[in-house]
Design a protein around this motif. Structure first.
Motif, PDB file in Angstrom:
ATOM      1  N   PRO A 368      61.455  66.883  -7.101  1.00  0.00           N
ATOM      2  CA  PRO A 368      61.229  65.445  -6.924  1.00  0.00           C
ATOM      3  C   PRO A 368      59.755  65.150  -6.694  1.00  0.00           C
ATOM      4  CG  PRO A 368      62.150  66.389  -4.931  1.00  0.00           C
ATOM      5  CD  PRO A 368      62.176  67.482  -5.964  1.00  0.00           C
ATOM      6  N   LEU A 369      59.365  63.907  -6.888  1.00  0.00           N
ATOM      7  CA  LEU A 369      57.997  63.502  -6.604  1.00  0.00           C
ATOM      8  C   LEU A 369      57.719  63.674  -5.115  1.00  0.00           C
ATOM      9  CD1 LEU A 369      57.581  60.194  -8.658  1.00  0.00           C
ATOM     10  CD2 LEU A 369      56.752  62.464  -9.249  1.00  0.00           C
ATOM     11  N   ALA A 370      56.509  64.089  -4.791  1.00  0.00           N
ATOM     12  CA  ALA A 370      56.134  64.295  -3.390  1.00  0.00           C
ATOM     13  C   ALA A 370      56.111  62.963  -2.659  1.00  0.00           C
ATOM     14  CB  ALA A 370      54.771  64.966  -3.300  1.00  0.00           C
ATOM     15  N   PRO A 371      56.510  62.957  -1.382  1.00  0.00           N
ATOM     16  CA  PRO A 371      56.412  61.723  -0.600  1.00  0.00           C
ATOM     17  C   PRO A 371      54.967  61.316  -0.393  1.00  0.00           C
ATOM     18  CG  PRO A 371      57.120  63.562   0.777  1.00  0.00           C
ATOM     19  CD  PRO A 371      57.089  64.060  -0.628  1.00  0.00           C
ATOM     20  N   ALA A 372      54.755  60.049  -0.060  1.00  0.00           N
ATOM     21  CA  ALA A 372      53.401  59.535   0.142  1.00  0.00           C
ATOM     22  C   ALA A 372      52.770  60.200   1.359  1.00  0.00           C
ATOM     23  CB  ALA A 372      53.430  58.017   0.330  1.00  0.00           C
ATOM     24  N   ASP A 373      51.571  60.802   1.171  1.00  0.00           N
ATOM     25  CA  ASP A 373      50.818  61.367   2.288  1.00  0.00           C
ATOM     26  C   ASP A 373      49.519  60.585   2.426  1.00  0.00           C
ATOM     27  OD1 ASP A 373      49.221  62.186   0.215  1.00  0.00           O
ATOM     28  OD2 ASP A 373      49.869  64.282   0.289  1.00  0.00           O
ATOM     29  N   ALA A 374      48.609  61.101   3.241  1.00  0.00           N
ATOM     30  CA  ALA A 374      47.364  60.369   3.477  1.00  0.00           C
ATOM     31  C   ALA A 374      46.593  60.156   2.185  1.00  0.00           C
ATOM     32  CB  ALA A 374      46.509  61.122   4.491  1.00  0.00           C
ATOM     33  N   GLY A 375      46.553  61.217   1.349  1.00  0.00           N
ATOM     34  CA  GLY A 375      45.810  61.098   0.101  1.00  0.00           C
ATOM     35  C   GLY A 375      46.457  60.101  -0.834  1.00  0.00           C
ATOM     36  N   SER A 376      47.801  60.132  -0.901  1.00  0.00           N
ATOM     37  CA  SER A 376      48.459  59.228  -1.828  1.00  0.00           C
ATOM     38  C   SER A 376      48.451  57.796  -1.321  1.00  0.00           C
ATOM     39  CB  SER A 376      49.899  59.683  -2.089  1.00  0.00           C
ATOM     40  OG  SER A 376      50.635  59.738  -0.900  1.00  0.00           O
ATOM     41  N   ARG A 377      48.307  57.615   0.020  1.00  0.00           N
ATOM     42  CA  ARG A 377      48.179  56.252   0.524  1.00  0.00           C
ATOM     43  C   ARG A 377      46.919  55.592  -0.038  1.00  0.00           C
ATOM     44  NH1 ARG A 377      50.576  58.232   5.290  1.00  0.00           N
ATOM     45  NH2 ARG A 377      48.567  58.694   6.270  1.00  0.00           N
ATOM     46  N   ALA A 378      45.893  56.401  -0.287  1.00  0.00           N
ATOM     47  CA  ALA A 378      44.689  55.854  -0.920  1.00  0.00           C
ATOM     48  C   ALA A 378      45.005  55.346  -2.322  1.00  0.00           C
ATOM     49  CB  ALA A 378      43.593  56.913  -0.984  1.00  0.00           C
ATOM     50  N   ALA A 379      45.896  56.094  -3.001  1.00  0.00           N
ATOM     51  CA  ALA A 379      46.308  55.641  -4.332  1.00  0.00           C
ATOM     52  C   ALA A 379      47.080  54.331  -4.237  1.00  0.00           C
ATOM     53  CB  ALA A 379      47.168  56.710  -5.005  1.00  0.00           C
ATOM     54  N   GLN A 380      47.881  54.181  -3.155  1.00  0.00           N
ATOM     55  CA  GLN A 380      48.607  52.938  -2.975  1.00  0.00           C
ATOM     56  C   GLN A 380      47.648  51.766  -2.799  1.00  0.00           C
ATOM     57  OE1 GLN A 380      51.920  52.395  -3.092  1.00  0.00           O
ATOM     58  NE2 GLN A 380      52.055  54.502  -3.801  1.00  0.00           N
ATOM     59  N   VAL A 381      46.578  52.004  -2.011  1.00  0.00           N
ATOM     60  CA  VAL A 381      45.581  50.959  -1.812  1.00  0.00           C
ATOM     61  C   VAL A 381      44.945  50.582  -3.147  1.00  0.00           C
ATOM     62  CG1 VAL A 381      43.368  50.416  -0.744  1.00  0.00           C
ATOM     63  CG2 VAL A 381      45.133  51.616   0.564  1.00  0.00           C
ATOM     64  N   ALA A 382      44.646  51.614  -3.963  1.00  0.00           N
ATOM     65  CA  ALA A 382      44.051  51.347  -5.276  1.00  0.00           C
ATOM     66  C   ALA A 382      45.012  50.555  -6.157  1.00  0.00           C
ATOM     67  CB  ALA A 382      43.674  52.666  -5.954  1.00  0.00           C
ATOM     68  N   TYR A 383      46.299  50.935  -6.077  1.00  0.00           N
ATOM     69  CA  TYR A 383      47.312  50.227  -6.869  1.00  0.00           C
ATOM     70  C   TYR A 383      47.384  48.749  -6.475  1.00  0.00           C
ATOM     71  CZ  TYR A 383      51.998  48.614  -8.076  1.00  0.00           C
ATOM     72  OH  TYR A 383      53.050  47.881  -8.521  1.00  0.00           O
ATOM     73  N   GLN A 384      47.413  48.495  -5.156  1.00  0.00           N
ATOM     74  CA  GLN A 384      47.490  47.119  -4.691  1.00  0.00           C
ATOM     75  C   GLN A 384      46.226  46.354  -5.065  1.00  0.00           C
ATOM     76  OE1 GLN A 384      48.235  47.733  -0.558  1.00  0.00           O
ATOM     77  NE2 GLN A 384      50.330  48.445  -0.883  1.00  0.00           N
ATOM     78  N   ALA A 385      45.067  47.032  -4.996  1.00  0.00           N
ATOM     79  CA  ALA A 385      43.822  46.380  -5.384  1.00  0.00           C
ATOM     80  C   ALA A 385      43.824  46.024  -6.863  1.00  0.00           C
ATOM     81  CB  ALA A 385      42.638  47.278  -5.068  1.00  0.00           C
ATOM     82  N   ALA A 386      44.387  46.926  -7.677  1.00  0.00           N
ATOM     83  CA  ALA A 386      44.450  46.658  -9.121  1.00  0.00           C
ATOM     84  C   ALA A 386      45.335  45.460  -9.410  1.00  0.00           C
ATOM     85  CB  ALA A 386      44.982  47.895  -9.855  1.00  0.00           C
ATOM     86  N   GLU A 387      46.474  45.366  -8.684  1.00  0.00           N
ATOM     87  CA  GLU A 387      47.364  44.230  -8.872  1.00  0.00           C
ATOM     88  C   GLU A 387      46.660  42.928  -8.494  1.00  0.00           C
ATOM     89  OE1 GLU A 387      51.302  44.326  -9.664  1.00  0.00           O
ATOM     90  OE2 GLU A 387      49.799  45.362 -10.876  1.00  0.00           O
ATOM     91  N   SER A 388      45.915  42.955  -7.397  1.00  0.00           N
ATOM     92  CA  SER A 388      45.195  41.770  -6.951  1.00  0.00           C
ATOM     93  C   SER A 388      44.125  41.371  -7.962  1.00  0.00           C
ATOM     94  CB  SER A 388      44.556  42.011  -5.582  1.00  0.00           C
ATOM     95  OG  SER A 388      45.541  42.291  -4.619  1.00  0.00           O
ATOM     96  N   ALA A 389      43.435  42.391  -8.498  1.00  0.00           N
ATOM     97  CA  ALA A 389      42.361  42.094  -9.461  1.00  0.00           C
ATOM     98  C   ALA A 389      42.910  41.453 -10.723  1.00  0.00           C
ATOM     99  CB  ALA A 389      41.601  43.366  -9.799  1.00  0.00           C
ATOM    100  N   SER A 390      44.092  41.900 -11.163  1.00  0.00           N
ATOM    101  CA  SER A 390      44.666  41.322 -12.376  1.00  0.00           C
ATOM    102  C   SER A 390      45.028  39.863 -12.159  1.00  0.00           C
ATOM    103  CB  SER A 390      45.901  42.122 -12.817  1.00  0.00           C
ATOM    104  OG  SER A 390      46.937  42.005 -11.871  1.00  0.00           O
TER     105      SER A 390
END
Length: 457
Positions: A368-390
């Protein structure tokens, strides 16, 4: 999609043809398997064959394969005789359509076999910039080099450019240069005359002529050998080709698109790719970012694939759980969109709850996909930022959007005013006036980086 119907056009088959045309297919017709192979050999391309199951379907497929013509076949027949339908499938047909036909069944089979259902799903700002540039250059006849890692969707972009071009009503022909042996690729591209080599039993029209009036995609062009690169360069320059064994050149009118997952500039340095051919192909470069650089696209693509494979497998549409979305956005997807599509297809098959849960989304090795850790939380922030930018594009004036597009295009062209004006579809004078206006307003304008034709304003 191009559909070739093989068989006598009785009432039921004629009705199927009308339904296929209503579903968007471009239909042609022959009565015999010999005529079908002859038509395909002569350059009448087809994406799908619909063949009466009373004909020799196995013989048709074998005759096509002997000519290296690979077109999927669906069988059809009146009364839906189970034995003959099963025999057609065993002979190589992909599907069977009973006659009289149903419009929904015809449309579903055409979509399933041709796999034309590949719409552009874009949410991330960096990918939206690629689409903006594609929209700007689509109407021209300029050659385009589409680059990016394996699985990012280079052919999807190529089809998008064709659909937006003036040639959209004409053929879109794709050739995978990596999948065809070197000794056969020349004939595949340029065709051959009867007797040109052992096994050349009749004239064969190549992909250049088949694409005449339309678009030819050279997929993974970096795999083409140097000798054939020279012949391709001449074809692009002169707009004419020489069939293998031919006595005179043949004029062609096509637009060339090419893709590569390798660094062609490095290939030039390594001596495996011609520099002059690279310049001919790379009039405009569309670089497709890997999925890890487009976090805003991950969930949107996942939701699209979830709906697609729920329909394909006859199951209910189920939303993706919140935790699954977090894990999807955090994963790096080394296989890009292709890997994501496969993962969601598996999840549709494995999930049993009301949602596609995170445990059903598995990697190729079954983990299965790995659960969200500290590093992947940064990816979540980037994802949310990308959504906001669009969403930030909403509310901007047309003038502001025009300014951003002009400046982005100029940066892409390294400040070259002539190239930027060509891509934007405006005169060099108009471009210079716009840039002067921006400069006077205190906006930074990319300066030319030197070279012939930089046309400093």
């Amino acid at each position: 999609m191009r559909l070739l119907v093989v068989g006598k056009l009785n009432g039921q088959l004629a009705a199927a043809v009308k339904m296929a045309m209503s579903a968007g297919a471009k239909v042609s017709h022959v009565e015999s398997i010999e005529a079908a192979t002859h038509a395909l050999r002569a350059g009448q391309g087809a994406d799908l064959l619909m063949v009466d199951y009373d004909l020799d379907i196995r013989g048709l497929i074998e005759a096509n394969e002997a000519e290296r013509i690979h077109v999927p076949v669906v069988a059809c027949g009146v009364a839906a005789d189970a034995d003959r339908a099963a025999a057609a499938i065993r002979a190589g047909a992909k599907e069977f359509i009973p006659l009289p036909p149903e419009a929904q069944l015809i449309a579903a089979v055409l979509a399933a076999v041709s796999d034309d259902n590949r719409p552009m799903v874009v949410r991330d700002p960096c990918m939206q910039q690629v689409i903006q540039l594609a929209d700007q250059v689509a109407a021209s006849d300029a050659s385009i080099l589409i680059t990016g890692e394996s699985g990012v969707g280079k052919e999807v972009i190529a089809r998008y450019v064709h659909a937006k071009s003036r040639r959209s009503a004409r053929p879109f022909i794709s050739v995978n240069c990596a999948a065809i042996p070197e000794n056969l690729l020349e004939s595949e591209l340029f065709g051959h005359e009867k007797g040109a080599f052992t096994g050349a039993l009749a004239r064969r029209i190549g992909k250049f002529e088949e694409a005449n009036g339309g678009t030819l995609l050279l997929d993974e062009i970096s795999e083409m050998d140097a000798r054939l690169q020279a012949k391709l360069l001449r074809a692009i320059q002169e707009r004419e080709i020489d069939r293998v064994g031919g006595a005179k050149p043949v004029k062609v009118d096509i637009r060339i698109l090419a893709t590569s997952n390798r660094d062609l500039a490095q290939a030039v340095k390594d001596g495996t790719f011609r520099e002059d051919l690279l310049y001919r192909l790379n009039v405009v470069n569309l670089r497709i970012p890997p999925l890890r650089e487009r976090p805003g696209d991950v969930v949107a693509l996942a939701e699209f694939f979830a709906k697609k494979y729920a329909a394909a497998n006859g199951g209910p549409e189920r939303p993706i759980s919140a935790e699954a979305k977090r894990r999807l956005a955090a994963h790096r997807w080394p296989g890009n969109v292709r890997e994501l599509e496969n993962a969601i297809h598996r999840a549709v098959l494995l999930s049993s709850g009301p949602e596609l849960e995170e445990t059903a989304i598995r990697l190729p090795d079954g983990q299965p996909l790995a659960p969200a850790d500290a590093g992947s939380r940064a990816a979540q922030v980037a994802y949310q930022a990308a959504e906001s930018a669009s969403r930030a594009f909403v509310g901007q004036t047309v003038a502001a959007m025009e300014q951003q597009l002009i400046l982005d295009t100029l940066s892409h062209c390294l400040g070259n005013r002539t190239h930027a004006a060509t891509i934007l579809g405006i005169s060099i004078r108009t471009l210079r006036n716009k840039l002067k206006e921006y400069s006077e307003a205190g906006v930074a304008v990319p300066a030319p980086q030197g070279g012939v034709g930089s046309n400093a304003a």
